[in-house]
Structures are given as C-alpha cells and as structure tokens.
Design an enzyme around this catalytic site. Sequence first.
Site, PDB file in Angstrom:
ATOM      1  N   ARG A 172     -20.962   1.817  -4.132  1.00 53.79           N
ATOM      2  CA  ARG A 172     -19.683   2.481  -3.849  1.00 53.79           C
ATOM      3  C   ARG A 172     -19.230   2.159  -2.432  1.00 53.79           C
ATOM      4  O   ARG A 172     -18.044   2.108  -2.150  1.00 53.79           O
ATOM      5  CB  ARG A 172     -19.788   4.004  -4.073  1.00 53.79           C
ATOM      6  CG  ARG A 172     -18.521   4.778  -3.683  1.00 53.79           C
ATOM      7  CD  ARG A 172     -18.405   6.140  -4.375  1.00 53.79           C
ATOM      8  NE  ARG A 172     -19.640   6.872  -4.373  1.00 53.79           N
ATOM      9  CZ  ARG A 172     -20.100   7.576  -3.313  1.00 53.79           C
ATOM     10  NH1 ARG A 172     -19.410   7.642  -2.197  1.00 53.79           N
ATOM     11  NH2 ARG A 172     -21.265   8.208  -3.402  1.00 53.79           N
ATOM     12  N   TYR A 187       7.234   3.498  -7.869  1.00 56.47           N
ATOM     13  CA  TYR A 187       6.396   3.509  -9.062  1.00 56.47           C
ATOM     14  C   TYR A 187       6.055   4.970  -9.408  1.00 56.47           C
ATOM     15  O   TYR A 187       5.807   5.779  -8.513  1.00 56.47           O
ATOM     16  CB  TYR A 187       5.126   2.702  -8.772  1.00 56.47           C
ATOM     17  CG  TYR A 187       4.144   2.717  -9.910  1.00 56.47           C
ATOM     18  CD1 TYR A 187       4.374   1.969 -11.057  1.00 56.47           C
ATOM     19  CD2 TYR A 187       2.992   3.495  -9.856  1.00 56.47           C
ATOM     20  CE1 TYR A 187       3.478   2.001 -12.118  1.00 56.47           C
ATOM     21  CE2 TYR A 187       2.094   3.528 -10.908  1.00 56.47           C
ATOM     22  CZ  TYR A 187       2.344   2.779 -12.034  1.00 56.47           C
ATOM     23  OH  TYR A 187       1.466   2.810 -13.072  1.00 56.47           O
ATOM     24  N   ASP A 238       3.977  -1.524  -0.924  1.00 62.62           N
ATOM     25  CA  ASP A 238       3.383  -1.870  -2.217  1.00 62.62           C
ATOM     26  C   ASP A 238       4.036  -3.180  -2.646  1.00 62.62           C
ATOM     27  O   ASP A 238       5.232  -3.224  -2.943  1.00 62.62           O
ATOM     28  CB  ASP A 238       3.674  -0.744  -3.222  1.00 62.62           C
ATOM     29  CG  ASP A 238       3.160  -1.045  -4.634  1.00 62.62           C
ATOM     30  OD1 ASP A 238       2.909  -2.231  -4.945  1.00 62.62           O
ATOM     31  OD2 ASP A 238       3.042  -0.095  -5.437  1.00 62.62           O
ATOM     32  N   LYS A 268      -1.876  -6.393 -12.051  1.00 59.98           N
ATOM     33  CA  LYS A 268      -0.669  -7.146 -12.418  1.00 59.98           C
ATOM     34  C   LYS A 268      -0.846  -8.622 -12.053  1.00 59.98           C
ATOM     35  O   LYS A 268      -1.743  -9.254 -12.559  1.00 59.98           O
ATOM     36  CB  LYS A 268       0.546  -6.494 -11.757  1.00 59.98           C
ATOM     37  CG  LYS A 268       0.546  -4.950 -11.798  1.00 59.98           C
ATOM     38  CD  LYS A 268       0.758  -4.376 -13.190  1.00 59.98           C
ATOM     39  CE  LYS A 268       0.514  -2.864 -13.275  1.00 59.98           C
ATOM     40  NZ  LYS A 268       1.286  -2.033 -12.385  1.00 59.98           N
TER      41      LYS A 268
HETATM   42  C1  LIG Z   1       1.121  -0.713 -11.880  1.00 59.93           C
HETATM   43  C2  LIG Z   1       1.617  -0.346 -10.555  1.00 59.93           C
HETATM   44  C3  LIG Z   1       0.910   0.551  -9.736  1.00 59.93           C
HETATM   45  C4  LIG Z   1      -0.338   1.263 -10.198  1.00 59.93           C
HETATM   46  O1  LIG Z   1      -1.404   0.397 -10.370  1.00 59.93           O
HETATM   47  P1  LIG Z   1      -2.636   0.687 -11.379  1.00 59.93           P
HETATM   48  O2  LIG Z   1      -3.484  -0.527 -11.208  1.00 59.93           O
HETATM   49  O3  LIG Z   1      -2.065   0.861 -12.749  1.00 59.93           O
HETATM   50  O4  LIG Z   1      -3.290   1.937 -10.881  1.00 59.93           O
HETATM   51  C5  LIG Z   1       1.404   0.816  -8.474  1.00 59.93           C
HETATM   52  N1  LIG Z   1       2.526   0.244  -8.022  1.00 59.93           N
HETATM   53  C6  LIG Z   1       3.250  -0.604  -8.788  1.00 59.93           C
HETATM   54  C7  LIG Z   1       4.499  -1.195  -8.233  1.00 59.93           C
HETATM   55  C8  LIG Z   1       2.814  -0.925 -10.071  1.00 59.93           C
HETATM   56  O5  LIG Z   1       3.541  -1.758 -10.823  1.00 59.93           O
END
Ligand SMILES: *Cc1c(COP(=O)(O)O)cnc(C)c1O
Length: 440
Positions: free
Chosen positions: A97, A150, A222, A247
């Site tokens: 961890r 998001y 982000d 993603k």
């Molecule tokens: C999918 C997404 C998240 C969250 O990510 P997870 O891996 O599903 O926890 C955060 N910000 C954006 C812009 C996203 O598309």
Amino acid sequence: MSNTKILGDTTSLSPRHTSEGWLNNLDRPRKAGPLLADHAAPGTGMSTVSIHAGTHDDPRTGAVGTPIYQASTFVLNEGQYQSVEEGFARDRFIYSRYGNPSQWAVQEKLAALEGAESAIVFSSGMAAITSTVLALVDKGAHVVASSDLYGGTYNLFNQEFPTMGMSCTMVDSYDFDAIEAAIRPNTQLMYFEAITNPLLKVIDIPRLAEIARRRNIRLVIDATFAPPVAMRTLEHGVDVVVHSASKYLNGHSDLIAGVAAGPRKLIDMIWPRLLNYGGSLDPHACFLLERGLKTLAVRMRAHEESAMALAKYLEAHPRVQKVFYPFLESHPDYATARRLLKNGTGNITFVIEGGDAAALRLVNALRIPKQATSLGGVESLISLPFNTSQATFTSRQRADAGIDPGCVRLSVGIEDAADLIADFEQALAAIYAKKEPAYA
Ligand SMILES: *Cc1c(COP(=O)(O)O)cnc(C)c1O
C-alpha cells in the site's frame, strides 16, 4: 546497479541525511522519483518515452519488461527500518500500500510523460482526485472549481466537502472575472478540467495558472480528456495534474486506475493520503497500465486521425445539427485547442435532428461503437447525456448546460476511419429513412 541497491539498501544515503533529521529539513533537495534504478529514457520523443521510461527489465534474469511484483510485503532490512524512523519510507519498499516496484515502474513512466518529478498511481481516478484535493487543503478551506465537473468530483465538492467543514464555489470556466471574484481569503485551491464533458470546452489553463500564481493558490487540473501526447499539462503552470488512467492512459477499457503527477514536494504531500484512504493500485493492474501506456503516442495519433475524419463527415451531414470537436474550425475553442494541444483526442459530441428519440435510434443502429459510458479506449464507445451523464438533470438544466436534445457523446476508438464513416452512413440513413422515404 546491483539488485540489492535497487530494492532498498541504505548505501545510497549519506550519513549527513541520517544525522540531520531528513524528514524535517524542508530545504533538503528533493530528487525526482522514487525510481527503481538510475536510468533515463534513451530519447525525448513521446513514443520513446512511453515505451522506455520507467520500464524495468528484470535485473536477475534479463527478462524484457517490468516483472509483476505480486507481493503485499517486503523483507525488512536496516534501510527500511531507518526509512520509517526518519520519514523517507516513500523511497523504500515496506508494504505494497505504501509502494511496490510495479507501481514505481509505471509511476516513473507517467512522470516522464507528464514532465513531472514524481507521480503516484491510485486504484481509481476518483481515489487520485480525492487524495490530491484533500492533501492540498486545510480544515475550513475554500475551493474555486469549474461548474462543468466530472460527476464524481462534483459530488466530492458538493456532498463530502460540507461534512468536512470545507466549501466550494463553482464558476464558468470561460469567465475569468467570475473566477477572480469567487476567490476568498481562505481559497487554497483552484480545480478545473482541461477539456470539459460533454461540450469539449478547451480551458485556457495558462490564464488560470496566472490567476493562481498571482493570488497564491494551488491549481489542480484533471487532464483525463487531454492526456500527455495531446497536452503536457504541467508545462502550462499547473501545480498537480490528475487523471483517470482508466481512460486514454490505459486505453484498453480493461482497468480502473488514477494518477497524480507534479513536483516531488507536492506529490510527497499526497502520498500520506494514499496511505490513509487506501486507494493503492494492485501490481497486476500496474502491469496492465504500463503495457497500455507503451502505445499511448501511437494510439493518440490514431484517435485523432479517425476522430478528425468522422467529425468532418458528421459536420457535412444534413441531419447533424452541431458537431463539437476541438480541432474543427467551427469549435468555439479552436484557437485555444491549437495553442494548447499538440494532438487531438477521440472525443466528439454532436447533435442530431429529431431530439433524444432519434439519438436513441442512432445508437441502436450503429454496429461499431458500443453503447457504454467511459472513453479513451481502442474501441469506439457511444452514449447519450440525457440517459447517462446528465440523466438526473431536468430538461431545463440540460439546456442551461448547453446540452441540446439529440446530443450524442462519442469516444472514437482507433478503428479505421473509413469503417466508422460507413457505419454512421448506414445508421443515419436507416433512422431517417422511416420518417422521410426517398420517394417523398
Ligand atoms: C472517468 C473520469 C474520472 C473518474 O475516474 P475513475 O477512474 O472512474 O475513478 C474523473 N475525471 C474525469 C474527467 C473522468 O472522465
């Protein structure tokens, strides 16, 4: 470099570090990393970096590629005991961890791609976001964030924040006067997304960074919709960049992961939150993410090629009312996109004639894009805001957010553009044929 040195020997520590209270000395030079070995990628191109940075051929056998260190814990030696006592445990292996060689390898690759000193991987994008935000604010703090966030991040600021004695003001990310006006004496963080969903607004990050610097506030972006290759977010003056690695970074729709990258000093502040909240990434998922990242640069070029061709096709189609793709000249942020993005991405949003009912018929008539939420995978994914991301909105709220009836979100994969266009051609022809036969 010998294997024992790599795995936590103390010989690399000078006695000066151990006697002067290494942890408390905030002036000490912090080096990049943690690193498995002292090696740099043999080149600076994004493909060379994505293939070679961080990847750690097995030192014992010479096997090519980072082994999967499927271990929860590590045999302790003097060095590890000392690291716990003196506060540099992030640079030694103790328990997975806290850190694991599979995490370090992929972290180094991600840091190199972002041009960051340090990175941490997490078990999800949301784990990366919550750990990062909560590391950078104190009790009573205020955050200025985008009103186009998001959903999970929106909930963090709207549901979790008040219970922790913190608050957030959400502002239109185009309105710099409103952003300045929202800043209060206790504002510690500005939080925005590089490209918003679903209208794919490209945010003027250098301008946000100028405000953050002048007002002495940290800026977190982000950049899930604008991964490295498309954008090196930190180069625009951002303090910490976070991603959902589920993603584009992983790119194969087969794992959930997140990352935070930035200066070692800030990432070292986020690391204790990883330990406390527990969102560490499993070694096998690290292996998959590292493998996915090796093709990031070629995938991003392929996403742009197919998305650009499809966006142009859709823009010319008589039944398509609007197309949002930042590299189309018709996009409101075309100039910003050309200034900030080095490569396009696969996200296209468009609006078709006939409203949400027609959009539903379209997604059912398509053969290649799968109906699924998420984005950035090699396979095209399609979804409708009205029954997914903005399903809880009233039609008025959707209109206020700029989402018209008939709005479709498409994440273009890396399938051949000709096949994608042929699929949209047949699907659009099929759904409108019933209403208006050719002889009418
Ligand atoms: C999918 C997404 C998240 C969250 O990510 P997870 O891996 O599903 O926890 C955060 N910000 C954006 C812009 C996203 O598309």
